[in-house]
Structures are given as structure tokens and as C-alpha cells.
Scaffold this active site. Structure first.
Site, short mmCIF file in Angstrom:
data_model
loop_
_atom_site.label_atom_id
_atom_site.label_comp_id
_atom_site.label_asym_id
_atom_site.label_seq_id
_atom_site.Cartn_x
_atom_site.Cartn_y
_atom_site.Cartn_z
N TYR A 188 11.55 40.55 -10.37
CA TYR A 188 11.82 40.30 -8.95
C TYR A 188 12.99 41.18 -8.55
O TYR A 188 13.32 42.16 -9.23
CB TYR A 188 12.08 38.78 -8.82
CG TYR A 188 12.10 38.23 -7.43
CD1 TYR A 188 11.06 38.47 -6.54
CD2 TYR A 188 13.17 37.43 -7.00
CE1 TYR A 188 11.10 37.94 -5.26
CE2 TYR A 188 13.19 36.90 -5.73
CZ TYR A 188 12.17 37.16 -4.86
OH TYR A 188 12.20 36.63 -3.60
N ARG A 241 8.14 46.91 5.36
CA ARG A 241 9.57 46.59 5.21
C ARG A 241 9.75 45.97 3.84
O ARG A 241 9.84 44.77 3.69
CB ARG A 241 10.00 45.65 6.35
CG ARG A 241 11.47 45.53 6.56
CD ARG A 241 12.19 44.66 5.51
NE ARG A 241 12.09 43.23 5.70
CZ ARG A 241 11.97 42.37 4.68
NH1 ARG A 241 11.91 42.77 3.42
NH2 ARG A 241 11.89 41.08 4.92
N GLU A 331 4.44 38.70 3.62
CA GLU A 331 5.64 39.16 2.94
C GLU A 331 5.96 40.60 3.31
O GLU A 331 5.08 41.47 3.23
CB GLU A 331 5.39 39.05 1.42
CG GLU A 331 6.61 39.17 0.56
CD GLU A 331 7.57 37.98 0.66
OE1 GLU A 331 7.12 36.84 0.49
OE2 GLU A 331 8.77 38.22 0.91
N ASP A 332 7.16 40.82 3.71
CA ASP A 332 7.69 42.18 3.92
C ASP A 332 6.87 43.02 4.90
O ASP A 332 6.65 44.22 4.68
CB ASP A 332 7.90 42.88 2.57
CG ASP A 332 9.05 42.24 1.78
OD1 ASP A 332 9.55 41.17 2.20
OD2 ASP A 332 9.45 42.79 0.76
N ASP A 354 7.42 34.22 4.47
CA ASP A 354 8.52 33.97 3.54
C ASP A 354 9.84 34.53 4.07
O ASP A 354 10.90 33.92 3.90
CB ASP A 354 8.15 34.65 2.22
CG ASP A 354 9.05 34.27 1.09
OD1 ASP A 354 9.56 33.14 1.11
OD2 ASP A 354 9.23 35.09 0.18
N ASP A 355 9.77 35.69 4.70
CA ASP A 355 11.01 36.34 5.17
C ASP A 355 11.62 35.59 6.34
O ASP A 355 12.84 35.52 6.47
CB ASP A 355 10.71 37.80 5.54
CG ASP A 355 10.15 38.55 4.36
OD1 ASP A 355 10.85 38.63 3.34
OD2 ASP A 355 8.99 39.00 4.40
N ASN A 496 18.49 42.64 0.20
CA ASN A 496 17.98 43.08 -1.11
C ASN A 496 17.52 44.52 -1.03
O ASN A 496 17.18 44.98 0.06
CB ASN A 496 16.79 42.20 -1.52
CG ASN A 496 17.18 40.75 -1.69
OD1 ASN A 496 18.19 40.45 -2.27
ND2 ASN A 496 16.37 39.85 -1.14
N ASN A 540 18.21 33.18 -2.28
CA ASN A 540 16.96 33.93 -2.24
C ASN A 540 15.80 32.96 -2.03
O ASN A 540 15.77 31.87 -2.63
CB ASN A 540 16.76 34.70 -3.54
CG ASN A 540 15.67 35.73 -3.40
OD1 ASN A 540 14.51 35.39 -3.20
ND2 ASN A 540 16.04 37.00 -3.46
N1 LIG Z 1 17.74 36.81 0.33
C1 LIG Z 1 16.53 36.60 0.76
O1 LIG Z 1 15.86 35.65 0.37
C2 LIG Z 1 15.95 37.53 1.76
C3 LIG Z 1 16.55 38.70 2.04
N2 LIG Z 1 16.01 39.53 2.97
C4 LIG Z 1 16.67 40.80 3.18
O2 LIG Z 1 17.19 40.85 4.48
C5 LIG Z 1 17.16 42.20 4.93
C6 LIG Z 1 16.60 42.23 6.32
O3 LIG Z 1 15.28 41.75 6.32
P1 LIG Z 1 14.54 41.44 7.70
O4 LIG Z 1 15.31 40.52 8.52
O5 LIG Z 1 13.17 41.08 7.35
O6 LIG Z 1 14.56 42.89 8.35
P2 LIG Z 1 14.39 43.28 9.86
O7 LIG Z 1 14.08 44.72 9.86
O8 LIG Z 1 13.50 42.34 10.55
O9 LIG Z 1 15.86 43.08 10.48
C7 LIG Z 1 16.95 43.87 10.17
C8 LIG Z 1 18.00 43.63 11.22
O10 LIG Z 1 19.20 44.26 10.79
C9 LIG Z 1 19.68 45.08 11.84
N3 LIG Z 1 20.42 46.18 11.25
C10 LIG Z 1 19.97 47.18 10.48
N4 LIG Z 1 20.97 47.99 10.13
C11 LIG Z 1 22.08 47.51 10.71
C12 LIG Z 1 23.44 47.91 10.75
N5 LIG Z 1 23.86 48.97 10.07
N6 LIG Z 1 24.31 47.17 11.47
C13 LIG Z 1 23.89 46.09 12.14
N7 LIG Z 1 22.63 45.64 12.14
C14 LIG Z 1 21.73 46.36 11.43
C15 LIG Z 1 18.46 45.52 12.61
O11 LIG Z 1 18.86 45.92 13.89
P3 LIG Z 1 17.82 46.46 15.00
O12 LIG Z 1 17.02 45.25 15.38
O13 LIG Z 1 18.70 46.93 16.08
O14 LIG Z 1 17.02 47.50 14.34
C16 LIG Z 1 17.65 44.22 12.57
O15 LIG Z 1 18.09 43.35 13.59
C17 LIG Z 1 16.39 42.98 3.89
O16 LIG Z 1 17.29 43.68 3.09
C18 LIG Z 1 15.70 41.94 3.08
O17 LIG Z 1 15.58 42.34 1.73
C19 LIG Z 1 14.88 39.21 3.67
C20 LIG Z 1 14.23 38.06 3.40
C21 LIG Z 1 14.69 37.15 2.38
C1 LIG Z 2 13.58 38.15 -0.90
C2 LIG Z 2 12.72 38.73 0.10
O1 LIG Z 2 11.70 38.16 0.44
C3 LIG Z 2 13.07 39.99 0.69
O2 LIG Z 2 14.13 40.53 0.39
O3 LIG Z 2 12.27 40.49 1.48
MG LIG Z 3 10.39 39.43 1.50
#
Ligand SMILES: NC(=O)C1=CN([C@@H]2O[C@H](COP(=O)(O)OP(=O)(O)OC[C@H]3O[C@@H](n4cnc5c(N)ncnc54)[C@H](OP(=O)(O)O)[C@@H]3O)[C@@H](O)[C@H]2O)C=CC1
Ligand SMILES: CC(=O)C(=O)O
Ligand SMILES: [Mg+2]
Length: 640
Positions: A188, A241, A331-332, A354-355, A496, A540
Site C-alpha cells: 500500500y 488522480r 478510487e483515485d 473512498d477518497d 500520499n 489513512n
Molecule cells: N490519508 C488518506 O487516507 C487519504 C489521502 N489522500 C491524499 O490527499 C491528497 C489530495 O487528494 P484529493 O483531495 O483526492 O485531491 P484533489 O485533487 O481532489 O484535491 C486537491 C486539492 O488540493 C489543492 N492544492 C493542490 N496543490 C496545492 C497547493 N500547493 N496549495 C494549496 N492547495 C493546493 C487543490 O487546489 P485546486 O482545487 O485549486 O486545484 C485541491 O483543492 C492526495 O495526496 C491523496 O493521496 C486522499 C484520500 C485519502
Molecule cells: C489513501 C488514498 O486513498 C489516497 O491517497 O488516495
Molecule cells: Mg485513494
């Protein structure tokens, strides 16, 4: 068509029949393989299709090889098993055999390697194919861990794990379950991220279904090519993504494969009931488009109607093939599709993102637990998110919902405690017109602020959550600012893989002088600061989705409801012990994950019954015990 012990096989029905046999035999032993050089559609093909049939035919089925030679229908079989009168016609070269000997060792579902007993070696024609020693499952695990630890490079460990999964499934799962804390970062995040980046080069054998634009109009049939028929959970991505690594196109397959291996190891869903799927509509990643080893469609991403039609066909083919109660985990996907897909299919299918939802539930659980360390109720805290996408807005919405339920204050009001920053700065009312729909509820009255550090100084959050996918954005100044107005600042760096984490555990503890309550999406090793060791938690969604999915399955739920996410958070938070709190932990150790998953499953199932969304009746009295009893165990079965 042919018959064996009263069971009739036809080209078309073969795989269906084989699954029925599997289902009807829980105490099976002689593993049976049906091989036919036809496609599973029943057309003559150039490849061969193997369908596994656990032998439920007779109690005393002998492990001998049985060959059934077919003639073209109506022809007369000659002494060579061929029909000379019709030799110009295509034939179906059936062979039917109990999986034994060499083929048994090559069959990941049945192979036990050196753990085959002396008796099994005799009865299953294994003599000479294995060295003389017989070892236990436990010793196999020890041996395998020794070999895996010899690899210094995490990707090599990942590949060794994938090889094992393809060689001996039960050993793979026992290894993963028994060593979950050590191996989770391999199968993972973070290593799975690297694996996806290199998936084209390391691809060996299919681990899931690839459904590309080329399969448009044929998805129903393509699903039938997957050897397993009784599917309960599908994890699907379109690769746009992948973690915080962006668009990896078809190579995102590593994610559904990894997530589903956790469904089995952590949540006890049978491996045969799991189906990883990657939808390939192209990629906008120029590096991949120019990479000669890229395995996906070499075109830019299809969008609009073309995309929607493919997804629609997929979703309805899934329902047609596997019924109403198959869980489809998105997912993603990129956020411009993720929210819409969830809304669109949330009313017609059992879908879970999941996200958006799993992450929300795991973070809320961590916050519920953290309140034991910092005091106050949720609504007494102020939240600031860096990142207003799927994870960020999903978490924010669930926190606001929980606050509203706890206080009776309307959702529109509780949302005002939560602030968000995206790549263009703080989300404020003056930006409303230009905001994507999922950001609008978070646009509050404030002057525009560009930089995170300035937003922190202005809003003075007690809780800072990183969900941006942008690594090292929680700078020293940001963490120090959090530590100036909070005795114990709560800091979550969710992004991540590790390279994208908003800060490291070391940053969080050292810049806050050891006062931060920190959790991250990818794991960090314990950190020593000023002579004290700080262990951080892993926020996570892997804590949630396996148990959540199990709860849906054991109750026969037909829809996901937000209240199920809330009870999943409670169930997880309840599993944090006093001993964990004393170490500053707000998540329980992953080593207890199967017990945790059973608790989450029980609460989710109970909520499904309460909401009238459960179809498996009557409701079991003790849902925890029932969940545990349903969980897959990787213990070897003995073969007669
Ligand atoms: N720990 C866990 O269980 C999980 C972790 N994640 C992680 O979270 C992260 C984001 O995922 P997700 O929400 O799906 O992604 P999205 O693409 O949906 O969202 C990313 C957000 O971050 C903003 N962003 C990007 N770069 C910057 C920056 N430099 N400064 C400020 N804001 C920024 C984007 O802005 P804008 O809208 O303006 O483009 C957007 O609003 C990933 O790395 C993913 O791996 C996700 C799911 C689960
Ligand atoms: C953990 C997860 O689902 C992600 O980083 O997208
Ligand atoms: Mg994910």
C-alpha cells in the site's frame, strides 16, 4: 457439452457451473481444474481458459486425471478421439482434471508449496516435484519474511509480494496479516505509488480487469472473462488522480489491486470475491504517452459524453453481472468526475468513494480520539484545510454533519467553523462565482488570503489538515504558528505517498517542540525529539474501508448512507486504548486491524438494519461475532 457425475457442462455455462460447485462446497478438498482451449464466450479461441472447480462432486472423488475428449456434435469418435468425418471443422479440446501434480503447484489458490503434507504429496502426485522437507505455514511465513527483508529497495519488496500473491495466495495473505505493520507500506502507500509509476515495466500477469474505450459496447462480455463469478467488492479507478502523483492512466491498476488486498487481509473479504478494475480512457500524462513501455491507450483522456457513456455501460454491466449488492468503490478519480459519479450512481448502486467518504470517516475518528488529549467538543474547535478537493471537502462535510448532530445547530452554521485553502488561496465569498460546486459551502466572509501561513495567523485554527497532494507545504513557519496559539496543535498531513506529505513527523514534532498531535496518510517511523520518542498515527482510509465494506456485505446493504460513515468513525475511535493515548496516539495499532474491522463492520451493519437498508434477514444477534465469523482466514485447507 459433456457430463460428469451427473453434472452437465457446456461451453457457455462452464464457468458459471464451476462457481456453483465452488459455492456449494465449503469442506472441499480435491482441487479440480477444468481446462478448455476456447474463449469463455464459448467461441474457439487460441488461448486456454482455466476454470477452478473445487471438487464438490463426490465425497470420494479420486485425485486422478480424467480426460473427456470431445467430438464435433453429431460426429462419431474414432480411436484417436477425433472425428475424421468432420476434421475440417473446429473442435473444442476439453480436458478435465483434478488439480494435481505440477498444475497444483502452479495454482495460486491451491498451492501450499512446502507445506503440502506427506499424505497430500502421495494423493496429489506431488512426489518428486517438491524437496523432501515438509514445513508449517508459520515457518513459510518466517522464511518469506526473511527473504523479503533482504531487499533494501521497497519496490523489490513490492514485487516479491506480488510474485507471492500469484504463487501462493494463502501464504501471501497470512504473511500480510501476521506482519501488517511492516508490509502495509509495501503493498500500500507509499510503495504502491512507485509501483504505479513503473507499472508498465513491472507488469507481468493480469491482477484485475482493464476496461478501455476499445471495450465500449462489450463490457458485459469482458466482465465474463474474469475467472471469478461471485464478486462482492469492486475497486475501480480511471487512474486520473493516483495518490498525490497525478494522472498515471492505466498504470493506476496498482491501486485497486492494493486496496483489494487490504479488503481481504484487513477486512476478511474472500480474495475470489474481489475484483480490481481500471477504466482506461487515455491519459494526459505526456511522459506516459511518450513512454514506449506504457501499457494503456496512447491517447489523451476522453471526456464528456464519451467518458460518461463508458462509465454508464460499466456501472450497468456490473449490476447485470453481479447483482444489486455488489459494492463498487471509486478510487483515485479526479475530483471533476468523482463527486458527480458518486451523486449519479449513489441512488442506483451500492457505491462508496473512498477518497471522499472513507477519508472523511478515518479523519473524524482521529479527531474524536484527539479530543481526549486536547479537550473540548468538535464544535469548540476551528479547522483549516490545505486542499479543498475530494479528501478535504469530504472530511469537512462529515465533521460539519457530526457537529450538527451533536449540537442541533444547522449544517450551514457548523460549516462556518471550517476554513479551506486551495491552490488559489483561502476560499472566501468573493471567489464564489469561480468556485467548483463542492467548494462553495466553504466560502465564508473573509478578505482574500494567498498564503497558508497568513491564513493560519488570521484564522488561528486549533486543527490543521493537509489534503492538497502538495508535499512539504506545512513549513516551519506554519507549524510554529500553530504552536504559538495552541498548547497541543492537531496537525494531519494526509497526502500520499510520503513524498507528498505536507510535512514529516519529525517536522511536526520538532517545530512544535514536541507538542503536536500528529497523524499522516503514509506512515512515518517514530521520531526522537529532546530525548523523548514520539510515535505518530496513520490517518489513512485503510482503517475504514475494509470494515466498512464488510459491514455492508454482511448486512446485504443496498445503499451507503452518511450515518454509516459516522458510526464507522465512532467504532474506530472506540478502539483507541488508554495505552495508545499515553503514547500520544489517536489511532489504534494496525496490528489489531481485523478486530477493529469487525467492530466497524458490526456498527455499519447495525446502522444498515436501523435505516432499513439491509436485506440479509433476520439480523444476527451478535453482529461483531457474526462479522468475525464471516472473515476469510488464510489457513490452509487440507486436501483429501
Ligand atoms: N490519508 C488518506 O487516507 C487519504 C489521502 N489522500 C491524499 O490527499 C491528497 C489530495 O487528494 P484529493 O483531495 O483526492 O485531491 P484533489 O485533487 O481532489 O484535491 C486537491 C486539492 O488540493 C489543492 N492544492 C493542490 N496543490 C496545492 C497547493 N500547493 N496549495 C494549496 N492547495 C493546493 C487543490 O487546489 P485546486 O482545487 O485549486 O486545484 C485541491 O483543492 C492526495 O495526496 C491523496 O493521496 C486522499 C484520500 C485519502
Ligand atoms: C489513501 C488514498 O486513498 C489516497 O491517497 O488516495
Ligand atoms: Mg485513494
Amino acid at each position: 457439452m459433456f457430463s460428469l457425475n451427473g453434472t452437465t457442462f457446456t461451453n457457455n455455462s462452464l464457468s458459471g457451473v464451476s462457481r456453483c460447485l465452488t459455492q456449494s462446497s465449503r469442506r472441499v478438498s480435491a482441487p479440480m481444474v477444468v481446462v478448455a482451449a476456447v474463449s469463455s464466450n464459448g467461441k474457439p479461441g487460441d488461448g486456454s481458459v482455466s476454470v477452478l472447480v473445487e471438487n464438490a462432486l463426490t465425497e470420494s472423488a479420486a485425485p486422478v486425471e480424467m480426460e473427456v475428449k470431445s467430438t464435433v456434435t453429431g460426429g462419431v469418435q474414432d480411436v484417436y478421439g477425433e472425428d475424421s468425418a468432420t476434421e475440417d471443422q473446429s473442435i473444442t479440446p476439453w480436458t478435465l482434471s483434478v488439480a494435481s501434480g505440477f498444475s497444483l503447484l502452479r495454482n495460486p489458490h491451491y498451492n501450499k508449496g512446502l507445506a503440502f503434507s506427506e499424505r497430500e504429496r502421495d494423493t496429489h502426485y506431488l512426489r518428486g516435484l517438491l524437496p523432501p522437507v515438509v514445513i508449517s505455514h508459520d515457518l513459510q511465513v518466517k522464511k518469506m519474511m526473511n527473504s523479503i527483508r533482504k531487499y533494501d529497495v521497497p519496490l523489490q519488496r513490492y514485487m516479491a509480494m506480488m510474485d507471492l500473491q500469484e504463487m501462493n495466495e494463502r501464504l501471501f495473505y497470512k504473511l500480510l496479516i501476521d506482519n501488517v505493520e511492516e508490509l502495509l507500506p509495501i503493498v500500500y502507500t507509499p510503495t504502491v505509488g512507485q509501483a504505479c509509476q513503473k507499472y508498465g515495466s513491472i507488469f507481468r500477469r493480469p491482477q484485475g480487469l482493464f476496461i478501455s474505450l476499445k471495450e465500449k459496447g462489450k463490457i458485459h462480455e469482458v466482465l465474463k472473462n474474469w475467472p471469478e463469478k461471485k464478486i462482492q467488492v469492486i475497486v475501480v479507478t480511471d487512474g486520473e488522480r493516483i495518490l498525490g502523483l497525478g494522472d498515471l492512466g492505466c498504470q493506476g491498476m496498482g491501486i485497486p489491486v492494493g486496496k483489494l488486498s487490504l479488503y481481504t487481509a484487513l477486512g476478511g473479504i474472500r480474495p475470489s470475491a474481489c475484483l480490481p478494475v481500471t477504466i482506461d480512457v487515455g491519459t494526459n500524462n505526456e511522459n506516459l504517452l511518450n513512454d514506449e513501455f506504457y501499457i494503456g491507450l496512447r491517447q489523451r483522456r476522453a471526456t464528456g459524453q464519451e467518458y460518461a457513456e463508458l462509465l454508464d455501460e460499466f456501472m450497468y454491466a456490473i449490476k447485470q453481472n453481479y447483482g444489486e449488492k455488489v459494492l463498487i468503490q471509486f478510487e483515485d478519480f479526479a475530483n471533476h468526475n468523482a463527486f458527480d459519479l458518486l451523486a449519479k450512481y449513489g441512488t442506483s448502486h451500492l457505491v462508496f468513494n473512498d477518497d471522499i467518504q472513507g477519508t472523511a470517516s478515518v479523519v473524524l475518528a482521529g479527531l474524536m480520539a484527539a479530543l481526549n488529549l486536547v479537550g473540548g467538543s468538535l464544535s469548540e474547535h476551528t479547522f483549516l484545510f490545505l486542499g479543498a478537493g475530494e479528501a478535504g471537502t469530504g472530511i469537512a462535510e462529515l465533521i460539519a454533519l457530526e457537529m450538527s448532530k451533536q449540537t442541533g445547530i444547522p449544517l450551514e452554521e457548523t460549516r462556518k467553523k471550517i476554513w479551506m485553502l486551495d491552490s488559489k488561496g483561502l476560499i472566501v465569498k468573493s471567489r464564489m462565482e469561480m468556485l467548483q460546486h463542492f467548494k462553495r459551502p466553504w466560502a465564508h466572509d473573509h478578505e482574500p488570503v494567498q498564503e497558508l501561513v497568513n491564513a493560519v495567523k488570521s484564522i488561528k485554527p486549533t486543527i490543521l489538515i493537509g489534503s492538497s497532494g502538495a508535499g512539504r507545504t506545512f513549513t516551519k513557519e506554519v507549524v510554529q504558528a500553530m504552536a504559538t496559539f495552541n498548547e497541543k496543535p492537531i496537525i494531519f498531513a494526509l497526502s500520499n505517498p510520503t513524498s507528498q506529505s505536507e510535512c514529516t513527523a519529525e517536522d511536526a514534532y520538532s517545530w512544535s517542540e514536541g507538542r503536536a498531535i500528529f497523524a499522516s496518510g503514509s506512515p512515518f517511523a517514530p521520531v526522537e525529539y529532546n530525548g523523548k520518542v514520539y510515535a505518530s498515527g496513520q490517518a489513512n482510509n485503510a482503517y475504514i474501508f475494509p470494515g466498512f465494506g464488510l459491514g455492508l456485505i454482511i448486512s446485504g446493504a443496498i445503499r451507503v448512507h452518511d450515518d454509516m460513515l459516522l458510526v464507522a468513525s465512532e467504532a474506530l475511535a472506540e478502539q483507541v486504548s488508554q495505552e495508545n493515548f499515553e503514547k500520544g496516539l489517536i489511532y489504534p495499532p494496525f496490528s489489531n486491524i481485523r478486530k477493529i474491522s469487525a467492530h466497524i463492520a458490526a456498527k455499519v451493519a447495525a446502522k444498515a438494519y436501523e435505516l432499513g437498508l439491509a436485506t440479509r434477514l433476520p439480523q444476527p444477534k451478535d453482529l461483531v461475532a457474526y462479522a468475525e465469523s464471516c472473515m476469510y482466514s488464510p489457513a490452509y485447507r487440507s486436501y483429501r
